[in-house]
Design a protein around this motif. Structure first.
Motif, PDB file in Angstrom:
ATOM      1  N   SER A  64      45.139  49.771  40.920  1.00 19.41           N
ATOM      2  CA  SER A  64      43.696  49.990  40.852  1.00 19.41           C
ATOM      3  C   SER A  64      43.025  49.216  41.971  1.00 19.41           C
ATOM      4  O   SER A  64      43.589  48.259  42.506  1.00 19.41           O
ATOM      5  N   ARG A  65      41.805  49.620  42.290  1.00 13.47           N
ATOM      6  CA  ARG A  65      41.019  48.920  43.306  1.00 13.47           C
ATOM      7  C   ARG A  65      41.028  47.422  42.994  1.00 13.47           C
ATOM      8  O   ARG A  65      40.859  47.021  41.852  1.00 13.47           O
ATOM      9  N   GLY A  66      41.262  46.614  44.024  1.00 16.27           N
ATOM     10  CA  GLY A  66      41.272  45.168  43.851  1.00 16.27           C
ATOM     11  C   GLY A  66      42.645  44.583  43.584  1.00 16.27           C
ATOM     12  O   GLY A  66      42.810  43.366  43.629  1.00 16.27           O
ATOM     13  N   ASP A  67      43.644  45.417  43.290  1.00 14.42           N
ATOM     14  CA  ASP A  67      45.000  44.915  43.084  1.00 14.42           C
ATOM     15  C   ASP A  67      45.639  44.540  44.417  1.00 14.42           C
ATOM     16  O   ASP A  67      45.110  44.848  45.490  1.00 14.42           O
ATOM     17  N   MET A  68      46.784  43.890  44.337  1.00 15.72           N
ATOM     18  CA  MET A  68      47.553  43.528  45.519  1.00 15.72           C
ATOM     19  C   MET A  68      48.921  44.190  45.447  1.00 15.72           C
ATOM     20  O   MET A  68      49.504  44.296  44.370  1.00 15.72           O
ATOM     21  N   VAL A  69      49.429  44.626  46.608  1.00 17.91           N
ATOM     22  CA  VAL A  69      50.775  45.175  46.699  1.00 17.91           C
ATOM     23  C   VAL A  69      51.547  44.369  47.724  1.00 17.91           C
ATOM     24  O   VAL A  69      51.036  44.065  48.807  1.00 17.91           O
ATOM     25  N   ILE A  70      52.784  44.024  47.378  1.00 15.40           N
ATOM     26  CA  ILE A  70      53.679  43.333  48.301  1.00 15.40           C
ATOM     27  C   ILE A  70      54.848  44.260  48.565  1.00 15.40           C
ATOM     28  O   ILE A  70      55.600  44.610  47.657  1.00 15.40           O
ATOM     29  N   SER A  71      54.963  44.691  49.818  1.00 13.98           N
ATOM     30  CA  SER A  71      56.009  45.631  50.219  1.00 13.98           C
ATOM     31  C   SER A  71      56.135  45.592  51.728  1.00 13.98           C
ATOM     32  O   SER A  71      55.198  45.209  52.427  1.00 13.98           O
ATOM     33  N   GLN A  72      57.288  46.010  52.227  1.00 12.88           N
ATOM     34  CA  GLN A  72      57.439  46.127  53.679  1.00 12.88           C
ATOM     35  C   GLN A  72      57.257  47.563  54.154  1.00 12.88           C
ATOM     36  O   GLN A  72      57.465  47.868  55.315  1.00 12.88           O
ATOM     37  N   ASP A  73      56.805  48.443  53.275  1.00 16.13           N
ATOM     38  CA  ASP A  73      56.651  49.867  53.576  1.00 16.13           C
ATOM     39  C   ASP A  73      55.272  50.140  54.185  1.00 16.13           C
ATOM     40  O   ASP A  73      54.259  50.155  53.474  1.00 16.13           O
ATOM     41  N   ILE A  74      55.232  50.374  55.503  1.00 16.79           N
ATOM     42  CA  ILE A  74      53.967  50.603  56.199  1.00 16.79           C
ATOM     43  C   ILE A  74      53.317  51.899  55.722  1.00 16.79           C
ATOM     44  O   ILE A  74      52.091  51.986  55.621  1.00 16.79           O
ATOM     45  N   GLY A  75      54.110  52.911  55.429  1.00 15.46           N
ATOM     46  CA  GLY A  75      53.556  54.166  54.920  1.00 15.46           C
ATOM     47  C   GLY A  75      52.828  53.956  53.603  1.00 15.46           C
ATOM     48  O   GLY A  75      51.744  54.503  53.384  1.00 15.46           O
ATOM     49  N   LEU A  76      53.406  53.152  52.725  1.00 15.25           N
ATOM     50  CA  LEU A  76      52.765  52.824  51.460  1.00 15.25           C
ATOM     51  C   LEU A  76      51.461  52.071  51.718  1.00 15.25           C
ATOM     52  O   LEU A  76      50.443  52.335  51.082  1.00 15.25           O
ATOM     53  N   ALA A  77      51.484  51.169  52.675  1.00 16.37           N
ATOM     54  CA  ALA A  77      50.264  50.429  53.037  1.00 16.37           C
ATOM     55  C   ALA A  77      49.179  51.402  53.486  1.00 16.37           C
ATOM     56  O   ALA A  77      48.015  51.277  53.086  1.00 16.37           O
ATOM     57  N   GLY A  78      49.559  52.378  54.299  1.00 15.62           N
ATOM     58  CA  GLY A  78      48.592  53.356  54.785  1.00 15.62           C
ATOM     59  C   GLY A  78      47.926  54.131  53.663  1.00 15.62           C
ATOM     60  O   GLY A  78      46.738  54.449  53.728  1.00 15.62           O
ATOM     61  N   GLY A  84      41.233  50.429  48.518  1.00 11.21           N
ATOM     62  CA  GLY A  84      40.626  49.130  48.232  1.00 11.21           C
ATOM     63  C   GLY A  84      41.596  48.107  47.689  1.00 11.21           C
ATOM     64  O   GLY A  84      41.231  47.265  46.869  1.00 11.21           O
ATOM     65  N   LEU A  85      42.846  48.169  48.148  1.00 10.53           N
ATOM     66  CA  LEU A  85      43.848  47.213  47.716  1.00 10.53           C
ATOM     67  C   LEU A  85      44.146  46.217  48.823  1.00 10.53           C
ATOM     68  O   LEU A  85      43.934  46.492  49.996  1.00 10.53           O
ATOM     69  N   CYS A  86      44.689  45.087  48.421  1.00  8.90           N
ATOM     70  CA  CYS A  86      45.184  44.092  49.365  1.00  8.90           C
ATOM     71  C   CYS A  86      46.673  44.365  49.535  1.00  8.90           C
ATOM     72  O   CYS A  86      47.384  44.588  48.557  1.00  8.90           O
ATOM     73  N   PHE A  87      47.165  44.360  50.769  1.00  3.62           N
ATOM     74  CA  PHE A  87      48.559  44.712  51.025  1.00  3.62           C
ATOM     75  C   PHE A  87      49.168  43.691  51.977  1.00  3.62           C
ATOM     76  O   PHE A  87      48.671  43.494  53.086  1.00  3.62           O
ATOM     77  N   ILE A  88      50.238  43.026  51.540  1.00 10.23           N
ATOM     78  CA  ILE A  88      50.951  42.106  52.426  1.00 10.23           C
ATOM     79  C   ILE A  88      52.446  42.391  52.378  1.00 10.23           C
ATOM     80  O   ILE A  88      52.956  42.941  51.404  1.00 10.23           O
ATOM     81  N   THR A  89      53.118  41.996  53.446  1.00  9.95           N
ATOM     82  CA  THR A  89      54.560  42.178  53.528  1.00  9.95           C
ATOM     83  C   THR A  89      55.261  40.883  53.121  1.00  9.95           C
ATOM     84  O   THR A  89      54.636  39.813  53.120  1.00  9.95           O
ATOM     85  N   PRO A  90      56.549  40.944  52.811  1.00  7.52           N
ATOM     86  CA  PRO A  90      57.291  39.717  52.499  1.00  7.52           C
ATOM     87  C   PRO A  90      57.353  38.732  53.671  1.00  7.52           C
ATOM     88  O   PRO A  90      57.688  37.573  53.479  1.00  7.52           O
ATOM     89  N   ARG A  91      57.009  39.182  54.870  1.00 15.66           N
ATOM     90  CA  ARG A  91      56.959  38.278  56.025  1.00 15.66           C
ATOM     91  C   ARG A  91      55.572  37.674  56.220  1.00 15.66           C
ATOM     92  O   ARG A  91      55.338  36.929  57.160  1.00 15.66           O
ATOM     93  N   GLY A  92      54.625  38.024  55.346  1.00 16.74           N
ATOM     94  CA  GLY A  92      53.294  37.447  55.407  1.00 16.74           C
ATOM     95  C   GLY A  92      52.294  38.218  56.246  1.00 16.74           C
ATOM     96  O   GLY A  92      51.175  37.762  56.448  1.00 16.74           O
ATOM     97  N   LYS A  93      52.660  39.397  56.719  1.00 20.79           N
ATOM     98  CA  LYS A  93      51.731  40.227  57.483  1.00 20.79           C
ATOM     99  C   LYS A  93      50.800  40.926  56.506  1.00 20.79           C
ATOM    100  O   LYS A  93      51.253  41.540  55.543  1.00 20.79           O
TER     101      LYS A  93
END
Length: 150
Positions: A64-78, A84-93
């Motif tokens: 939902s809007r406001g949640d965070m996702v942690i993944s290295q999948d750039i397509g998922l980030a897109g 309206g989500l926060c998205f970071i990778t396991p490398r901190g990007k």
């Protein structure tokens, strides 16, 4: 805010739980059945079929809007940043609306090169510095979120 983790190849599961517990955040780890392990580190675990995009589909359908996702999948980030989500990778990007189009373009150009027969080395080995970058970014985001709630 709920934290969703694409857990199949996530090297920072333990760090996620340590920091999320500090901020009393709910964490949902999503993994395929063939990645079951006795190292769950806590949190809620959801196991999905072993298809290539099953974990991604679960995350897309449950965030939902406001949640965070942690993944290295750039397509998922897109897909998710525009929700309206926060998205970071396991490398901190951290991917944002400002930088996701560039990341997707580089991903596309790399795919074209691979299809034409040019093989790249693949991702760099995950390092202790990557873990520290992740911890710093993750802690900063959760700290800001906790401050916004007060």
């Amino acid at each position: 805010m709920k934290i969703f983790v694409d857990a199949d190849a996530c090297p920072v599961k333990k760090e996620i739980m340590l920091i999320a517990n500090k901020y009393e955040m709910d964490v949902v780890f999503v993994a395929s059945y063939n990645h079951t392990s006795d190292k769950t580190y806590g949190g809620q675990w959801v196991f999905v079929d072993t298809g290539k995009e099953e974990a991604d589909l679960y995350i897309v359908n449950h965030v939902s809007r406001g949640d965070m996702v942690i993944s290295q999948d750039i397509g998922l980030a897109g897909l998710l940043i525009r929700k309206g989500l926060c998205f970071i990778t396991p490398r901190g990007k951290q991917y944002t609306e400002e930088n996701i189009d560039t990341a997707l373009q580089f991903r596309y150009l790399s795919a074209i090169e691979r299809r034409s027969g040019k093989f790249t080395k693949g991702p760099k080995k995950f390092t202790d510095e990557d873990t520290l970058n992740f911890i710093t970014t993750f802690e900063k985001i959760l700290s800001k979120h906790a401050g916004d709630l007060k």
